[in-house]
Design a protein around this motif. Structure first.
Motif, PDB file in Angstrom:
ATOM      1  N   UNK A 141       0.919  -1.117   0.062  1.00  0.00           N
ATOM      2  CA  UNK A 141       0.142   0.253   0.020  1.00  0.00           C
ATOM      3  C   UNK A 141       0.922   1.308  -0.031  1.00  0.00           C
ATOM      4  N   UNK A 142       2.127   1.335   0.692  1.00  0.00           N
ATOM      5  CA  UNK A 142       2.906   2.268   0.745  1.00  0.00           C
ATOM      6  C   UNK A 142       3.501   2.619  -0.791  1.00  0.00           C
ATOM      7  N   UNK A 143       3.718   1.561  -1.383  1.00  0.00           N
ATOM      8  CA  UNK A 143       4.326   1.732  -2.738  1.00  0.00           C
ATOM      9  C   UNK A 143       3.324   1.608  -3.871  1.00  0.00           C
ATOM     10  N   UNK A 144       1.863   1.599  -3.558  1.00  0.00           N
ATOM     11  CA  UNK A 144       0.699   1.437  -4.348  1.00  0.00           C
ATOM     12  C   UNK A 144       0.962   0.369  -5.499  1.00  0.00           C
ATOM     13  N   UNK A 145       1.227  -0.676  -5.142  1.00  0.00           N
ATOM     14  CA  UNK A 145       1.607  -1.896  -5.898  1.00  0.00           C
ATOM     15  C   UNK A 145       0.188  -2.823  -5.528  1.00  0.00           C
ATOM     16  N   UNK A 146       0.141  -3.636  -6.543  1.00  0.00           N
ATOM     17  CA  UNK A 146      -0.927  -4.651  -6.723  1.00  0.00           C
ATOM     18  C   UNK A 146      -0.307  -5.755  -5.725  1.00  0.00           C
ATOM     19  N   UNK A 147      -1.061  -6.357  -4.854  1.00  0.00           N
ATOM     20  CA  UNK A 147      -0.635  -7.711  -4.088  1.00  0.00           C
ATOM     21  C   UNK A 147      -1.945  -8.374  -3.932  1.00  0.00           C
ATOM     22  N   UNK A 148      -1.865  -9.790  -4.327  1.00  0.00           N
ATOM     23  CA  UNK A 148      -2.695 -10.682  -3.704  1.00  0.00           C
ATOM     24  C   UNK A 148      -2.359 -12.194  -3.786  1.00  0.00           C
ATOM     25  N   UNK A 149      -2.959 -12.695  -2.861  1.00  0.00           N
ATOM     26  CA  UNK A 149      -2.823 -14.193  -2.631  1.00  0.00           C
ATOM     27  C   UNK A 149      -3.595 -15.203  -3.727  1.00  0.00           C
ATOM     28  N   UNK A 150      -2.559 -15.809  -4.362  1.00  0.00           N
ATOM     29  CA  UNK A 150      -2.984 -16.683  -5.473  1.00  0.00           C
ATOM     30  C   UNK A 150      -3.946 -17.898  -4.895  1.00  0.00           C
ATOM     31  N   UNK A 151      -5.034 -17.550  -4.204  1.00  0.00           N
ATOM     32  CA  UNK A 151      -6.045 -18.522  -3.917  1.00  0.00           C
ATOM     33  C   UNK A 151      -7.026 -18.690  -5.195  1.00  0.00           C
ATOM     34  N   UNK A 152      -6.777 -19.541  -6.058  1.00  0.00           N
ATOM     35  CA  UNK A 152      -7.511 -19.679  -7.193  1.00  0.00           C
ATOM     36  C   UNK A 152      -9.002 -20.348  -7.110  1.00  0.00           C
ATOM     37  N   UNK A 153      -9.191 -20.758  -6.005  1.00  0.00           N
ATOM     38  CA  UNK A 153     -10.545 -21.589  -5.856  1.00  0.00           C
ATOM     39  C   UNK A 153     -11.931 -20.593  -6.225  1.00  0.00           C
ATOM     40  N   UNK A 154     -12.033 -19.436  -5.462  1.00  0.00           N
ATOM     41  CA  UNK A 154     -12.863 -18.537  -5.605  1.00  0.00           C
ATOM     42  C   UNK A 154     -13.236 -18.038  -6.838  1.00  0.00           C
ATOM     43  N   UNK A 155     -12.251 -18.270  -7.884  1.00  0.00           N
ATOM     44  CA  UNK A 155     -12.357 -17.538  -8.978  1.00  0.00           C
ATOM     45  C   UNK A 155     -13.077 -18.818 -10.053  1.00  0.00           C
ATOM     46  N   UNK A 156     -13.163 -19.998  -9.666  1.00  0.00           N
ATOM     47  CA  UNK A 156     -13.477 -20.930 -10.421  1.00  0.00           C
ATOM     48  C   UNK A 156     -15.137 -20.945 -11.078  1.00  0.00           C
ATOM     49  N   UNK A 157     -15.396 -21.129 -12.110  1.00  0.00           N
ATOM     50  CA  UNK A 157     -16.849 -20.834 -12.437  1.00  0.00           C
ATOM     51  C   UNK A 157     -17.989 -21.659 -11.551  1.00  0.00           C
ATOM     52  N   UNK A 158     -17.525 -22.994 -11.307  1.00  0.00           N
ATOM     53  CA  UNK A 158     -18.565 -23.671 -10.408  1.00  0.00           C
ATOM     54  C   UNK A 158     -18.625 -23.174  -9.089  1.00  0.00           C
ATOM     55  N   UNK A 159     -17.634 -22.563  -8.544  1.00  0.00           N
ATOM     56  CA  UNK A 159     -17.829 -21.860  -7.356  1.00  0.00           C
ATOM     57  C   UNK A 159     -18.599 -20.526  -7.423  1.00  0.00           C
ATOM     58  N   UNK A 160     -18.414 -19.899  -8.529  1.00  0.00           N
ATOM     59  CA  UNK A 160     -19.567 -18.686  -8.475  1.00  0.00           C
ATOM     60  C   UNK A 160     -20.640 -19.157  -8.941  1.00  0.00           C
ATOM     61  N   UNK A 161     -21.147 -20.177  -9.701  1.00  0.00           N
ATOM     62  CA  UNK A 161     -22.371 -20.933  -9.783  1.00  0.00           C
ATOM     63  C   UNK A 161     -22.935 -21.130  -8.469  1.00  0.00           C
ATOM     64  N   UNK A 162     -22.175 -21.786  -7.508  1.00  0.00           N
ATOM     65  CA  UNK A 162     -22.807 -21.993  -6.391  1.00  0.00           C
ATOM     66  C   UNK A 162     -23.012 -20.755  -5.540  1.00  0.00           C
ATOM     67  N   UNK A 163     -22.285 -19.787  -5.585  1.00  0.00           N
ATOM     68  CA  UNK A 163     -22.488 -18.283  -4.952  1.00  0.00           C
ATOM     69  C   UNK A 163     -23.775 -17.840  -5.590  1.00  0.00           C
ATOM     70  N   UNK A 164     -24.070 -17.887  -6.786  1.00  0.00           N
ATOM     71  CA  UNK A 164     -25.138 -17.591  -7.382  1.00  0.00           C
ATOM     72  C   UNK A 164     -26.385 -18.041  -7.143  1.00  0.00           C
ATOM     73  N   UNK A 165     -26.390 -19.367  -6.970  1.00  0.00           N
ATOM     74  CA  UNK A 165     -27.595 -20.034  -6.396  1.00  0.00           C
ATOM     75  C   UNK A 165     -27.880 -19.748  -4.878  1.00  0.00           C
ATOM     76  N   UNK A 166     -26.821 -19.500  -4.286  1.00  0.00           N
ATOM     77  CA  UNK A 166     -27.171 -19.300  -2.593  1.00  0.00           C
ATOM     78  C   UNK A 166     -27.686 -17.908  -2.741  1.00  0.00           C
ATOM     79  N   UNK A 167     -27.288 -16.848  -3.498  1.00  0.00           N
ATOM     80  CA  UNK A 167     -27.598 -15.453  -3.649  1.00  0.00           C
ATOM     81  C   UNK A 167     -29.204 -15.371  -4.063  1.00  0.00           C
ATOM     82  N   UNK A 168     -29.445 -16.232  -5.079  1.00  0.00           N
ATOM     83  CA  UNK A 168     -30.923 -16.505  -5.526  1.00  0.00           C
ATOM     84  C   UNK A 168     -31.722 -17.164  -4.578  1.00  0.00           C
TER      85      UNK A 168
END
Length: 327
Positions: free
Chosen positions: A114-141
């Motif tokens: 944040x001091x250097x205004x750089x992008x930083x992220x943990x590579x936890x890939x599971x939340x980006x998977x379409x199947x996970x996003x679909x499950x989130x959609x079903x629950x939101x609905x």
């Protein structure tokens, strides 16, 4: 053709190979460089995956001004030092999970980014998977009604070399940080509440790292979570989200290609992702788009989410009395 993000990879092991293999479907980035502690290893990796630049030291990789972002693909006991070096060389960072060994380390990296205004992220890939996003959609609905219970396990028989990454306490080995982070992530994602209490139990290897961890979690909204992780036993590695109207099953949830909606009295609805990659490409594309947009964090995996997870794992380690020699 518009600008593409130039990626550098730090480390040339198996996880780096999976990342590079999936890069074929990334449209907004290009694999530009790889760095290893051994030049021959870096050169072999570069030829294997069509990467233009190969460096025999991490310093040489960091000194390449053309590199926009570095993916850190090394064992997690090295993450803090390597991520800090990347940030101090003004490089954006995607760091393999777990992003650090404890929350104290992560807070320092967050402050530096944040001091250097750089992008930083943990590579936890599971939340980006379409199947996970679909499950989130079903629950939101409201498909399964109100979420009541989330169960997720991850167990497999890993490398049993006592000096290897998995069993060596000097390398922050054990089930929790290596694979337990996956079921914990799923439970945290779908609980959608603050944790009220937890009970963690563990068994240990002869080297002193956690062989298995079982955690019962209670959230303030009434949702319960149950997880188990094991590095010497193959578990059924599925996630289940139970609601008042039915449930969702996510087979092999951490890398899932499928989500199954089972409502009371109805035939199951199955979502299938036909993408031919393992799924690393989804997070890589997201990071590339963030960088092109000038963002310093990702909406799906913001740093506060990673910090919350590190604090959770710190709490679990305190309960099971797991402290690494270097802490």
């Amino acid at each position: 053709m518009g600008k593409k993000i130039k990626w550098g990879i730090m480390g040339a092991g198996s996880i780096a190979g999976k990342f590079a293999t999936d890069f074929t479907l990334v449209t907004q980035g290009e694999l530009y460089a790889v760095g290893s502690r051994n030049l021959e290893t870096a050169q072999y990796f570069a030829v294997q995956y069509g990467i233009p630049k190969a460096y025999g030291s991490y310093t040489d990789l960091l000194n390449d001004a053309a590199v926009d972002v570095i993916y850190i693909a090394t064992p997690h006991n090295f993450h803090f030092e390597q991520a800090m070096r990347c940030l101090q060389h003004n490089k954006n960072v995607l760091c393999e999970k777990p992003v650090t060994v404890n929350a104290f380390q992560l807070k320092q990296l967050m402050a530096e980014a944040r001091k250097r205004k750089l992008f930083f992220m943990e590579a936890m890939w599971t939340p980006f998977l379409p199947a996970i996003l679909k499950a989130q959609q079903w629950i939101a609905e409201g498909k399964i009604g109100e979420v009541q219970l989330i169960q997720a396990n991850f167990g497999q028989v890993g490398n049993q070399d006592s000096k290897g990454r998995l069993l060596n306490p000097d390398l922050a080995g054990g089930a929790l940080l290596d694979i337990g982070i996956y079921p914990l992530t799923i439970i945290e994602m779908f609980a959608q509440s603050e944790l009220e209490s937890l009970d963690a139990r563990a068994s240990f290897t002869e080297t002193g790292v956690d062989e298995s961890v079982v955690v019962q979690m209670h959230y303030k909204n009434g949702v319960k979570g149950q997880m188990a992780s094991h590095i010497r036993s193959q578990l059924v590695n599925d996630a289940f989200i139970y609601g008042t109207k039915g449930y969702i099953q996510i087979p092999q949830f951490w890398m899932s290609k499928q989500a199954i909606l089972k409502l009371n009295g109805l035939e199951p609805e199955v979502f299938s992702d036909s993408t031919v990659t393992m799924g690393y490409n989804f997070e890589t594309e997201a990071v590339s788009n963030d960088l092109l947009a000038g963002s310093t964090e990702n909406d799906i995996m913001p740093l506060e989410r990673s910090l919350k997870m590190m604090r959770l794992m710190d709490t679990i380690r305190k309960q099971i009395a797991l402290i690494y020699p270097f802490e």
